[in-house]
Design a protein around this motif. Structure first.
Motif, PDB file in Angstrom:
ATOM      1  N   ARG A 169       0.261 -93.293  54.068  1.00 31.27           N
ATOM      2  CA  ARG A 169       0.506 -93.760  55.391  1.00 31.27           C
ATOM      3  C   ARG A 169      -0.322 -93.255  56.249  1.00 31.27           C
ATOM      4  NH1 ARG A 169       6.531 -92.299  56.642  1.00 31.27           N
ATOM      5  NH2 ARG A 169       5.642 -90.304  56.479  1.00 31.27           N
ATOM      6  N   ASN A 208       6.637 -99.095  54.093  1.00 32.38           N
ATOM      7  CA  ASN A 208       6.790 -97.789  54.856  1.00 32.38           C
ATOM      8  C   ASN A 208       5.057 -97.611  55.348  1.00 32.38           C
ATOM      9  OD1 ASN A 208       9.035 -95.555  54.971  1.00 32.38           O
ATOM     10  ND2 ASN A 208       9.254 -96.651  52.921  1.00 32.38           N
ATOM     11  N   CYS A 256       9.628 -87.974  54.835  1.00 29.43           N
ATOM     12  CA  CYS A 256      10.284 -88.905  55.807  1.00 29.43           C
ATOM     13  C   CYS A 256      10.238 -90.479  55.710  1.00 29.43           C
ATOM     14  CB  CYS A 256       9.733 -88.160  57.125  1.00 29.43           C
ATOM     15  SG  CYS A 256       9.908 -86.499  57.381  1.00 29.43           S
ATOM     16  N   LEU A 257      10.289 -90.769  54.704  1.00 27.46           N
ATOM     17  CA  LEU A 257      10.302 -92.310  54.165  1.00 27.46           C
ATOM     18  C   LEU A 257      11.452 -93.137  54.690  1.00 27.46           C
ATOM     19  CD1 LEU A 257       8.595 -92.404  50.866  1.00 27.46           C
ATOM     20  CD2 LEU A 257       7.421 -92.359  52.885  1.00 27.46           C
ATOM     21  N   MET A 258      11.348 -94.367  55.273  1.00 27.32           N
ATOM     22  CA  MET A 258      12.641 -95.336  55.416  1.00 27.32           C
ATOM     23  C   MET A 258      13.187 -95.875  54.219  1.00 27.32           C
ATOM     24  SD  MET A 258      12.353 -94.994  58.838  1.00 27.32           S
ATOM     25  CE  MET A 258      11.089 -94.749  59.959  1.00 27.32           C
ATOM     26  N   TRP A 276      15.186 -97.997  53.186  1.00 36.31           N
ATOM     27  CA  TRP A 276      15.239 -99.355  53.310  1.00 36.31           C
ATOM     28  C   TRP A 276      14.034-100.165  53.084  1.00 36.31           C
ATOM     29  CZ3 TRP A 276      16.516 -96.351  57.592  1.00 36.31           C
ATOM     30  CH2 TRP A 276      15.595 -96.809  58.478  1.00 36.31           C
ATOM     31  N   LEU A 277      13.026 -99.280  53.200  1.00 37.73           N
ATOM     32  CA  LEU A 277      11.784-100.092  52.892  1.00 37.73           C
ATOM     33  C   LEU A 277      11.098 -99.734  51.790  1.00 37.73           C
ATOM     34  CD1 LEU A 277      10.102 -99.665  56.735  1.00 37.73           C
ATOM     35  CD2 LEU A 277      11.290-101.874  55.573  1.00 37.73           C
ATOM     36  N   LEU A 331       4.659-100.015  58.331  1.00 31.14           N
ATOM     37  CA  LEU A 331       4.824 -99.642  59.529  1.00 31.14           C
ATOM     38  C   LEU A 331       3.911 -99.050  60.527  1.00 31.14           C
ATOM     39  CD1 LEU A 331       8.360 -98.025  59.267  1.00 31.14           C
ATOM     40  CD2 LEU A 331       7.935-100.147  60.508  1.00 31.14           C
ATOM     41  N   TYR A 370      11.343 -98.708  46.015  1.00 32.91           N
ATOM     42  CA  TYR A 370      11.954 -98.188  46.983  1.00 32.91           C
ATOM     43  C   TYR A 370      11.798 -96.706  46.889  1.00 32.91           C
ATOM     44  CZ  TYR A 370      13.555-102.593  48.716  1.00 32.91           C
ATOM     45  OH  TYR A 370      13.699-103.917  49.353  1.00 32.91           O
TER      46      TYR A 370
END
Length: 298
Positions: free
Chosen positions: A156, A103, A93-95, A97-98, A106, A140
């Protein structure tokens, strides 16, 4: 190893998760689930699909409301999510655009709002280095393999410096080799950071190799703790040595027997075969299996 009053770091007491039922009594998915976890212990939670394993994990994470009972972590009853409990899900579930760095940053920003940019940067870089992404932290998600993306998810989680790490089938989408690599990464992190951990898994070998105790859940609805098996292999664990140990096969056989006895498909063979043979049934037999609906009233 028996529980003692001084070793209970996580206490799950009479835990219930029920969902409303418009046609009668509420449906209890988890009913009277009880478990004490020692500080620094690794628990594997295993059972058939739909028995409520992930439901227990998400209640412990504070992401799912508790219908009754309670959960205490470090002498404090939980009432919602918190940085003391980090979750690694099956999908990273990574963003998109980051970058990997972005990630992880955040969560670090939200968890350490008063820290300087330099300190937050150091935390992120350290977490990504620990999971083996020192050279890929500015890539990315689309530039990363599935295993590398899951490493970002692990980074994370550990960047928040949690006291409890919750793993919800984190290696389920990975190939066997990557799965083993990430199992070793997680075990190394837990040993260095001295974290308490719980993993939800369907993999019997994974449940035995990684955990100190394997908690086997009964079938749902109204699922609870069916049996707890102690895993006595010393740490750190060498995969080749563990898999060659006769005790490993004893644990494996016992766990498989527990799951087989509680298989939701046990005893369903005759019905299954009959429906597969419906092409060979005559009209009367076919209507016996699939009754004809009443004709609509014009």
């Amino acid at each position: 190893m028996a529980d003692s009053e001084h070793s209970k770091f996580v206490e799950i007491s009479h835990l219930i998760k029920a969902y409303p039922n418009p046609f009668g009594d509420d449906i209890r998915v988890v009913d009277d689930f009880n478990l004490n976890i020692r500080k620094g212990e690794f628990i594997s939670l295993i059972g058939h699909s739909g028995c409520g394993k992930s439901t227990v994990l998400t209640m412990l994470a504070g992401l799912n409301d508790i219908s009754d009972g309670g959960i205490i972590v470090g002498n404090r009853e939980i009432s919602g999510p918190g940085p003391d409990r980090a979750v690694v899900f099956q999908a990273p579930c990574l963003m998109p655009w980051l970058t990997a760095f972005g990630n992880v940053m955040l969560g670090v920003k939200n968890c350490y709002p008063k820290e300087s940019k330099a300190v937050r940067k150091q935390i992120v870089e350290h977490s990504l280095s620990v999971v083996g992404l020192a050279d890929s932290m500015h890539k990315y998600p689309k530039e990363l393999s599935g295993g590398m993306q899951q490493r970002v998810g692990i980074a994370r989680a550990i960047a928040l410096k949690p006291s409890v790490l919750l793993l919800d089938e984190p290696f389920g989408r990975l190939d066997s080799l990557t799965r083993m690599e990430l199992q070793d990464v997680v075990l190394d992190i837990l040993a260095k950071e001295k974290l308490t951990a719980l993993i939800v898994t369907h993999d019997v070998d994974e449940a035995i190799f990684m955990a100190d105790r394997c908690v086997m859940m009964s079938n749902g609805p109204k699922a609870g703790v069916g049996e707890i098996m102690e895993i006595d292999f010393p740490r750190p664990r060498d995969r080749a040595e563990v898999f060659a140990d006769p005790d490993f096969f004893r644990y494996r056989e016992h766990l498989l027997a527990f799951l087989e006895q509680r298989s939701p498909f046990k005893g369903a063979t005759r019905v299954h075969n009959r429906t597969n043979l419906m092409g060979y049934l005559n009209k009367a037999e076919l209507e016996d299996v699939f009754p004809r609906p009443e004709k609509a009233i014009a």
